[in-house]
Design a protein around this motif. Structure first.
Motif, mmCIF file in Angstrom:
data_model
loop_
_atom_site.group_PDB
_atom_site.id
_atom_site.type_symbol
_atom_site.label_atom_id
_atom_site.label_comp_id
_atom_site.label_asym_id
_atom_site.label_seq_id
_atom_site.Cartn_x
_atom_site.Cartn_y
_atom_site.Cartn_z
ATOM 1 N N ASN A 1 0.813 -1.219 0.000
ATOM 2 C CA ASN A 1 0.000 0.000 0.000
ATOM 3 C C ASN A 1 0.849 1.273 0.000
ATOM 4 O OD1 ASN A 1 1.022 -0.209 2.588
ATOM 5 N ND2 ASN A 1 -0.838 0.552 3.577
ATOM 6 N N GLN A 2 2.146 1.127 -0.254
ATOM 7 C CA GLN A 2 3.041 2.282 -0.185
ATOM 8 C C GLN A 2 3.547 2.709 -1.563
ATOM 9 O OE1 GLN A 2 6.091 0.907 2.646
ATOM 10 N NE2 GLN A 2 5.265 2.362 4.143
ATOM 11 N N VAL A 3 4.147 3.911 -1.570
ATOM 12 C CA VAL A 3 4.850 4.401 -2.745
ATOM 13 C C VAL A 3 6.266 4.788 -2.328
ATOM 14 C CG1 VAL A 3 2.833 5.182 -4.023
ATOM 15 C CG2 VAL A 3 3.895 6.711 -2.387
ATOM 16 N N LEU A 4 7.197 4.646 -3.258
ATOM 17 C CA LEU A 4 8.569 5.100 -3.052
ATOM 18 C C LEU A 4 8.730 6.425 -3.771
ATOM 19 C CD1 LEU A 4 11.436 4.405 -1.948
ATOM 20 C CD2 LEU A 4 11.922 3.456 -4.229
ATOM 21 N N ILE A 5 9.171 7.445 -3.033
ATOM 22 C CA ILE A 5 9.298 8.794 -3.589
ATOM 23 C C ILE A 5 10.768 9.170 -3.691
ATOM 24 C CG2 ILE A 5 8.644 11.214 -3.330
ATOM 25 C CD1 ILE A 5 6.248 9.346 -3.582
ATOM 26 N N LYS A 6 11.182 9.644 -4.862
ATOM 27 C CA LYS A 6 12.484 10.298 -4.986
ATOM 28 C C LYS A 6 12.274 11.740 -4.535
ATOM 29 C CE LYS A 6 16.273 11.333 -8.157
ATOM 30 N NZ LYS A 6 17.285 10.966 -7.151
ATOM 31 N N VAL A 7 12.807 12.082 -3.390
ATOM 32 C CA VAL A 7 12.493 13.355 -2.743
ATOM 33 C C VAL A 7 13.209 14.513 -3.443
ATOM 34 C CG1 VAL A 7 12.552 14.626 -0.574
ATOM 35 C CG2 VAL A 7 12.176 12.152 -0.550
ATOM 36 N N LYS A 8 12.438 15.567 -3.702
ATOM 37 C CA LYS A 8 12.998 16.782 -4.309
ATOM 38 C C LYS A 8 13.104 17.923 -3.307
ATOM 39 C CE LYS A 8 13.168 17.276 -8.439
ATOM 40 N NZ LYS A 8 14.295 17.140 -9.387
ATOM 41 N N ALA A 9 12.182 17.963 -2.349
ATOM 42 C CA ALA A 9 12.170 19.070 -1.384
ATOM 43 C C ALA A 9 11.498 18.624 -0.091
ATOM 44 C CB ALA A 9 11.430 20.279 -1.963
ATOM 45 N N VAL A 10 11.987 19.153 1.023
ATOM 46 C CA VAL A 10 11.410 18.887 2.351
ATOM 47 C C VAL A 10 11.310 20.214 3.073
ATOM 48 C CG1 VAL A 10 11.757 17.752 4.580
ATOM 49 C CG2 VAL A 10 12.388 16.569 2.465
ATOM 50 N N SER A 11 10.158 20.503 3.673
ATOM 51 C CA SER A 11 10.020 21.757 4.407
ATOM 52 C C SER A 11 10.340 21.543 5.889
ATOM 53 C CB SER A 11 8.623 22.366 4.239
ATOM 54 O OG SER A 11 7.697 21.770 5.113
ATOM 55 N N ILE A 12 10.719 22.625 6.539
ATOM 56 C CA ILE A 12 11.097 22.579 7.950
ATOM 57 C C ILE A 12 9.939 23.086 8.802
ATOM 58 C CG2 ILE A 12 12.597 23.710 9.651
ATOM 59 C CD1 ILE A 12 14.863 23.508 7.658
ATOM 60 N N ASN A 13 9.678 22.378 9.909
ATOM 61 C CA ASN A 13 8.613 22.752 10.837
ATOM 62 C C ASN A 13 9.154 22.791 12.270
ATOM 63 O OD1 ASN A 13 6.106 22.598 9.020
ATOM 64 N ND2 ASN A 13 7.085 20.632 8.637
#
Length: 314
Positions: free
Chosen positions: A28-40
């Protein structure tokens, strides 16, 4: 793959770039090639050990909750996404997981197609603060044009979404911000603005139906001074003790202390996507490369900026 992790609680110097195995995915998952991550802010609250009752003390830990990227692979149960889709999403358990890596495996229910007209950095800025803002809006109940709302600390990521959602509701909003944030608060829909470097809103004679403290510095005890006899104080940055004490105190006063606990869902994301289609703007204050993740957190933790801080990968 490269990832950001830490082996002990602490300040930004505990963050390390490490080599890890590229994650495999469940049906039930997807593999993502990450392009950006936001900071919280929750990222560093967890990293500093302020949330250890919920996060536990097992290491290594990872960081970063919301992300945008390209679908690399999909599990056999996933039908609404395919390889190559541009998407954004959020990790399931930000107390245990982190998105700051070259690849991330997440439940497909927490991944959505990216609006075409926004960047990956903007898309990565949506899930956490957008969901919190939409949840705060729900907690406010019926908003009328005469409902007086104060948003304290109004031009960070949360405030950016909240002001614009309130504008689309036609609310009467007073925004408290630093000098450099005033123009943004007005652009995003505030009817009135207060520069906290020049005016102490707690010393003003105006009272409000709703007070939202996004700075975490005002607090319910102080806010009561500017709240109407029947009013709401919305607290999106609660300390663990705030949850039980607010429930008890609310039995005896008309000035209610409401803790905001939010969790992204497709329904909320659809609301945000609709607002974005109606020209809700996403301001990315600064973008850092992956190699400067420590500097990105140092910048973010100083505060005082408008909008969101983002780390880009690759």
């Amino acid at each position: 793959m490269k990832a950001i992790a830490y082996q002990k609680f602490g300040n930004t110097e505990v963050l390390q770039t490490v080599k890890e195995t590229k994650p495999s995915i469940q049906p039930n998952q997807v593999l993502i090639k990450v392009k950006a991550v936001s900071i919280n802010p929750m990222d560093w609250k967890i990293r500093k050990g302020e949330m250890k009752l919920m996060s536990g003390s097992k290491f290594p830990k990872h960081t970063g909750a919301d992300f945008a990227g390209i679908v690399e692979a999909v599990g056999p149960e996933v039908t609404h996404l395919k390889k190559g889709d541009a998407v954004f999403g959020v990790v399931k358990n930000l107390m245990k997981e982190g998105a700051l890596a070259e690849y991330v495996a997440v439940s497909a229910s927490l991944v959505w197609k990216k609006p075409e007209h926004i960047s990956f950095a903007q898309a990565a800025s949506i899930p956490v603060v957008g969901t919190a803002a939409a949840t705060a809006l729900q907690k406010m109940g019926t908003i009328k044009p005469q409902t007086k709302i104060l948003v304290n600390g109004a031009t960070g990521g949360f405030g950016m979404f909240l002001l614009q959602l309130l504008k689309q509701k036609g609310a009467d909003v007073t925004a408290v911000s630093s000098t450099k944030g005033l123009a943004y608060a007005q652009k995003w829909g505030a009817s009135n603005v207060i520069d906290y470097t020049k005016v102490d809103v707690l010393e003003e004679s105006i009272t409000y139906d709703i007070v939202v403290d996004l700075s975490g510095k005002m607090g319910y005890a102080n806010a009561k001074r500017i709240m109407k006899p029947k009013s709401l104080f919305l607290n999106p940055i609660p300390q663990p003790i705030d949850i039980p004490t607010s429930l008890i105190n609310n039995l005896f006063t008309g000035k209610k202390h409401v803790v905001i606990l939010s969790s992204p869902s497709s329904k909320i994301i659809d609301t945000l996507r609709s607002a974005i289609d109606k020209d809700l703007q996403i301001e990315v204050n600064k973008v850092f490369p992956f190699e400067q993740t420590m500097e990105a957190y140092q910048y973010a933790e100083k505060g005082g900026y408008v909008g969101k801080i983002v780390v880009e990968i690759g």
